[in-house]
Scaffold this motif. Structure first.
Motif, PDB file in Angstrom:
ATOM      1  N   ALA A 123      33.399  47.728  26.047  1.00 36.39           N
ATOM      2  CA  ALA A 123      33.127  48.845  25.138  1.00 36.39           C
ATOM      3  C   ALA A 123      31.655  48.861  24.786  1.00 36.39           C
ATOM      4  CB  ALA A 123      33.971  48.725  23.867  1.00 36.39           C
ATOM      5  N   MET A 124      31.127  50.034  24.502  1.00 35.19           N
ATOM      6  CA  MET A 124      29.753  50.159  24.056  1.00 35.19           C
ATOM      7  C   MET A 124      29.664  49.858  22.561  1.00 35.19           C
ATOM      8  SD  MET A 124      28.576  50.793  26.925  1.00 35.19           S
ATOM      9  CE  MET A 124      26.860  50.851  26.393  1.00 35.19           C
ATOM     10  N   ILE A 125      28.432  49.649  22.103  1.00 40.21           N
ATOM     11  CA  ILE A 125      28.189  49.409  20.675  1.00 40.21           C
ATOM     12  C   ILE A 125      27.884  50.749  20.016  1.00 40.21           C
ATOM     13  CG2 ILE A 125      26.765  48.191  19.000  1.00 40.21           C
ATOM     14  CD1 ILE A 125      26.044  46.227  21.252  1.00 40.21           C
ATOM     15  N   GLU A 126      28.650  51.088  19.022  1.00 42.11           N
ATOM     16  CA  GLU A 126      28.471  52.369  18.350  1.00 42.11           C
ATOM     17  C   GLU A 126      27.083  52.450  17.729  1.00 42.11           C
ATOM     18  OE1 GLU A 126      30.694  55.119  14.931  1.00 42.11           O
ATOM     19  OE2 GLU A 126      31.519  53.175  15.524  1.00 42.11           O
ATOM     20  N   ARG A 127      26.390  53.545  17.987  1.00 38.85           N
ATOM     21  CA  ARG A 127      25.065  53.870  17.438  1.00 38.85           C
ATOM     22  C   ARG A 127      23.932  53.073  18.080  1.00 38.85           C
ATOM     23  NH1 ARG A 127      27.953  52.628  13.141  1.00 38.85           N
ATOM     24  NH2 ARG A 127      26.496  50.965  12.535  1.00 38.85           N
ATOM     25  N   ASP A 182      22.407  50.326  28.588  1.00 36.25           N
ATOM     26  CA  ASP A 182      22.085  51.184  27.447  1.00 36.25           C
ATOM     27  C   ASP A 182      23.216  52.154  27.165  1.00 36.25           C
ATOM     28  OD1 ASP A 182      19.635  51.939  25.653  1.00 36.25           O
ATOM     29  OD2 ASP A 182      20.478  53.857  26.320  1.00 36.25           O
ATOM     30  N   ALA A 183      23.310  52.569  25.934  1.00 36.75           N
ATOM     31  CA  ALA A 183      24.398  53.463  25.531  1.00 36.75           C
ATOM     32  C   ALA A 183      24.233  54.868  26.093  1.00 36.75           C
ATOM     33  CB  ALA A 183      24.486  53.527  24.009  1.00 36.75           C
ATOM     34  N   PRO A 208      29.630  54.504  28.745  1.00 33.78           N
ATOM     35  CA  PRO A 208      30.901  53.787  28.816  1.00 33.78           C
ATOM     36  C   PRO A 208      31.685  53.969  30.108  1.00 33.78           C
ATOM     37  CG  PRO A 208      31.205  55.829  27.610  1.00 33.78           C
ATOM     38  CD  PRO A 208      29.745  55.766  27.988  1.00 33.78           C
ATOM     39  N   GLU A 209      31.174  54.768  31.050  1.00 33.14           N
ATOM     40  CA  GLU A 209      31.985  55.145  32.204  1.00 33.14           C
ATOM     41  C   GLU A 209      32.493  53.948  33.009  1.00 33.14           C
ATOM     42  OE1 GLU A 209      29.182  56.532  31.366  1.00 33.14           O
ATOM     43  OE2 GLU A 209      29.742  58.590  30.870  1.00 33.14           O
ATOM     44  N   ARG A 210      31.695  52.896  33.092  1.00 30.64           N
ATOM     45  CA  ARG A 210      32.091  51.773  33.942  1.00 30.64           C
ATOM     46  C   ARG A 210      32.433  50.517  33.129  1.00 30.64           C
ATOM     47  NH1 ARG A 210      29.380  50.788  39.498  1.00 30.64           N
ATOM     48  NH2 ARG A 210      27.480  50.151  38.384  1.00 30.64           N
ATOM     49  N   GLY A 212      34.907  47.854  31.269  1.00 28.40           N
ATOM     50  CA  GLY A 212      36.213  47.314  31.624  1.00 28.40           C
ATOM     51  C   GLY A 212      36.336  46.805  33.040  1.00 28.40           C
ATOM     52  N   ARG A 213      35.210  46.694  33.752  1.00 24.14           N
ATOM     53  CA  ARG A 213      35.267  46.176  35.123  1.00 24.14           C
ATOM     54  C   ARG A 213      34.014  45.336  35.393  1.00 24.14           C
ATOM     55  NH1 ARG A 213      34.174  51.784  38.448  1.00 24.14           N
ATOM     56  NH2 ARG A 213      35.022  52.746  36.555  1.00 24.14           N
ATOM     57  N   TRP A 214      34.139  44.441  36.369  1.00 20.66           N
ATOM     58  CA  TRP A 214      32.994  43.651  36.787  1.00 20.66           C
ATOM     59  C   TRP A 214      32.067  44.496  37.643  1.00 20.66           C
ATOM     60  CZ3 TRP A 214      31.133  39.081  35.293  1.00 20.66           C
ATOM     61  CH2 TRP A 214      31.967  38.282  34.524  1.00 20.66           C
ATOM     62  N   LEU A 215      30.782  44.441  37.335  1.00 18.16           N
ATOM     63  CA  LEU A 215      29.774  45.217  38.048  1.00 18.16           C
ATOM     64  C   LEU A 215      28.730  44.278  38.636  1.00 18.16           C
ATOM     65  CD1 LEU A 215      29.255  47.996  35.358  1.00 18.16           C
ATOM     66  CD2 LEU A 215      30.758  48.075  37.362  1.00 18.16           C
TER      67      LEU A 215
END
Length: 279
Positions: A123-127, A182-183, A208-210, A212-215
């Motif tokens: 998950a991304m960090i809000e703000r 970056d967000a 956030p598109e990617r 939840g997966r290993w990149l």
């Protein structure tokens, strides 16, 4: 992250360089006769081969403390499925926290100009926003620190470095290249710290598109350094990772896999029989 540093500098990215980024301000690492000490030549930071037990800090890595009065990000060895194989990884959890983990090196950049690594965040960090000092948190960063000739730089940068040396009692990196998730900034964007030209960021993942997966990533960090700093890099003196959420008072959780420094004309350098492997 907010702290008093010279000339009114208040950004956490600046503290990456001038609060002992990759300089071990947390004090000496545990005494161990292993490749955690600076090494001449190439190396791979092979977390997948770490002998450390799940729940422990990875052997051979050192805490990188930004401020002792700040909550610290928790870094522990965990098991995860990466590419269909279960292996050891570095698990980072930041709850309104900021700190990193690092390994010192002594590697001429031309000897191994490519870096490979993998990470995951759910998950991304809000703000969060890497371009705003008051919100410059990130779920995942790979940080490369370099030596160089401070005498070539403007007087202000030299004064900052000298002040940092006096406060810390040790040298600080000449230049710091950060690969960041970056967000919202687009992949490929170059970001400059608002207060110092000695820290530059390149966005390698956005939004956030990617999650939840290993990149997996592969960069020619020598070319990126030249693009960002306008000169050839000096000696690579440290590699680190950082997950932080202190500015936004948020939550971040990420996982880091192996980090390899290599040249395309050879096998991944850390896997060579005579190449040190830092676990």
């Amino acid at each position: 992250m907010f702290a008093f540093v010279p000339f009114g500098i208040r950004s956490s990215a600046l503290l990456l360089a001038f609060a002992a980024l990759l300089a071990g301000c947390a004090g000496p690492a545990p005494e161990r006769a292993d490749p955690a000490e600076p090494v001449d030549g190439a190396a791979a930071l092979m977390l997948s081969q770490s002998p450390s037990a799940v729940g422990e800090a990875p052997a051979g890595w050192r805490p990188w403390i930004i401020r002792h009065d700040k909550t610290k990000t928790r870094y522990r060895v965990a098991r995860a499925s990466v590419g269909g194989h279960e292996r050891a990884v570095l698990h980072a959890v930041a709850e309104s926290a900021a700190s990193g983990m690092w390994v010192p090196l002594h590697l001429p950049a031309a000897q191994a100009p490519y870096v490979r690594w993998s990470w995951r965040t759910d998950a991304m960090i809000e703000r969060a926003d890497s371009a705003r000092p008051e919100a410059e948190d990130a779920p995942a960063r790979l940080v490369l620190a370099f030596d160089g000739d401070w005498r070539k730089l403007p007087l202000r940068d030299q004064m900052l470095a000298e002040t940092a040396r006096m406060l810390l009692g040790r040298e600080v990196p000449y230049a710091t290249l950060i690969y960041t998730w970056d967000a919202g900034k687009p992949v490929g964007a170059n970001l400059a710290n608002a207060h110092t030209s000695r820290i530059r960021l390149k966005v390698v993942e956005s939004g956030p598109e990617r999650t939840g997966r290993w990149l997996d990533y592969e960069r020619n960090y020598v070319q990126d350094y030249i693009e960002l700093f306008g000169e050839e890099p000096g000696t690579l003196i440290g590699v680190g990772v950082m997950t932080d959420s202190d500015n936004t008072r948020g939550y971040a959780e990420s996982w880091y896999g192996d980090i390899q420094l290599w040249t395309p004309s050879r096998t991944a350098l850390g896997e060579l029989p005579d190449g040190p492997v830092i676990d």
